[in-house]
Design a protein around this motif. Structure first.
Motif, PDB file in Angstrom:
ATOM      1  N   PRO A 142       0.813  -1.232   0.000  1.00 44.09           N
ATOM      2  CA  PRO A 142       0.000   0.000   0.000  1.00 44.09           C
ATOM      3  C   PRO A 142       0.839   1.272   0.000  1.00 44.09           C
ATOM      4  N   ARG A 199       0.910   4.207  -2.901  1.00 36.96           N
ATOM      5  CA  ARG A 199       0.625   5.605  -2.577  1.00 36.96           C
ATOM      6  C   ARG A 199       1.809   6.501  -2.934  1.00 36.96           C
ATOM      7  N   VAL A 201       2.036   7.868  -6.596  1.00 36.42           N
ATOM      8  CA  VAL A 201       1.073   8.853  -7.101  1.00 36.42           C
ATOM      9  C   VAL A 201       1.707  10.226  -7.363  1.00 36.42           C
ATOM     10  N   HIS A 224      -4.450  -0.181 -11.731  1.00 40.51           N
ATOM     11  CA  HIS A 224      -4.886  -0.073 -10.337  1.00 40.51           C
ATOM     12  C   HIS A 224      -6.296  -0.645 -10.183  1.00 40.51           C
ATOM     13  N   ALA A 269      -4.854   8.765  -9.083  1.00 32.52           N
ATOM     14  CA  ALA A 269      -4.690   8.893  -7.632  1.00 32.52           C
ATOM     15  C   ALA A 269      -5.817   8.183  -6.889  1.00 32.52           C
ATOM     16  N   GLN A 270      -7.030   8.341  -7.361  1.00 31.16           N
ATOM     17  CA  GLN A 270      -8.178   7.694  -6.723  1.00 31.16           C
ATOM     18  C   GLN A 270      -8.087   6.176  -6.859  1.00 31.16           C
ATOM     19  N   ALA A 294      -5.399   4.362  -7.357  1.00 29.65           N
ATOM     20  CA  ALA A 294      -4.265   3.875  -6.564  1.00 29.65           C
ATOM     21  C   ALA A 294      -4.650   3.797  -5.093  1.00 29.65           C
ATOM     22  N   GLU A 295      -5.344   4.810  -4.599  1.00 32.44           N
ATOM     23  CA  GLU A 295      -5.757   4.806  -3.188  1.00 32.44           C
ATOM     24  C   GLU A 295      -6.726   3.664  -2.903  1.00 32.44           C
ATOM     25  N   GLU A 296      -7.666   3.432  -3.796  1.00 35.23           N
ATOM     26  CA  GLU A 296      -8.620   2.341  -3.591  1.00 35.23           C
ATOM     27  C   GLU A 296      -7.913   0.988  -3.570  1.00 35.23           C
ATOM     28  N   ALA A 337      -4.676   0.512  -2.898  1.00 35.96           N
ATOM     29  CA  ALA A 337      -3.807   0.495  -1.719  1.00 35.96           C
ATOM     30  C   ALA A 337      -4.616   0.135  -0.473  1.00 35.96           C
ATOM     31  N   ALA A 338      -5.793   0.706  -0.335  1.00 38.83           N
ATOM     32  CA  ALA A 338      -6.649   0.403   0.813  1.00 38.83           C
ATOM     33  C   ALA A 338      -7.056  -1.069   0.810  1.00 38.83           C
TER      34      ALA A 338
END
Length: 174
Positions: free
Chosen positions: A36, A40, A43, A77, A122-123, A125-127, A129-130
């Protein structure tokens, strides 16, 4: 219309066994808990690359531009977040085939807005990563299969996926 790129038909699963000679990625160095943070951390590098004035320009006709690589990475992603979900929720799922080259043409990666792609990447990748951050310790060896029969576990899927992100940052010199 932009010249189509020659499809990449290589099976890149070998990156799970040996270093990538192009980008230097070594899957053996990846701890699942670090996936994760690595996603992040990628990004801002993508955001900076997409802000370049030449982000839409191909360095040569047979090589994707920064925005094309970034749009592909955004979709990577999304795909790998979904594949991880399947591994965690199903027994040995078979992943749907994803033709990345057809997607690039159909979705017109070459015409996408770099600023929009930066936000979407970015969105996504965050999803992802979470989702990787939420993998229980006892679930890293759960299996799944790609449509060509390549077998993955949650751990090796994460390693393979992270290579793709790192490799494309290398491709765009970010």
């Amino acid at each position: 219309m932009t010249t189509p790129i020659e499809p990449d038909t290589k099976d890149w699963t070998w990156v799970l066994e040996r270093p990538c000679p192009e980008c230097g990625f070594l899957a053996a160095d990846v701890e699942p808990a670090g996936i994760p943070a690595a996603l992040r951390a990628s990004v801002p590098r993508w955001t900076d690359a997409l802000a370049r004035p030449d982000a839409r320009e191909r360095p040569e006709p047979s090589t994707w531009s920064v925005v094309e690589y970034a749009a592909h990475t955004r979709d990577v992603h999304r795909i790998f977040g979904e594949r991880l979900r399947l591994i965690l929720e199903e027994d040995d799922p078979l992943f749907a085939n994803w033709d990345q080259d057809a997607t690039a043409v159909e979705e017109r990666y070459d015409l996408q807005d770099p600023a929009v792609v930066a936000v979407e990447l970015a969105q996504a990748a965050e999803e992802a990563a979470a989702r990787f951050a939420a993998v229980p310790d006892d679930a890293w060896e759960r299996p799944g299969r790609r449509s060509n029969g390549s077998r993955f576990t949650a751990r090796t899927l994460g390693e393979y996926y992270l290579h793709d992100v790192v490799h494309h940052l290398h491709d765009v010199h970010a």
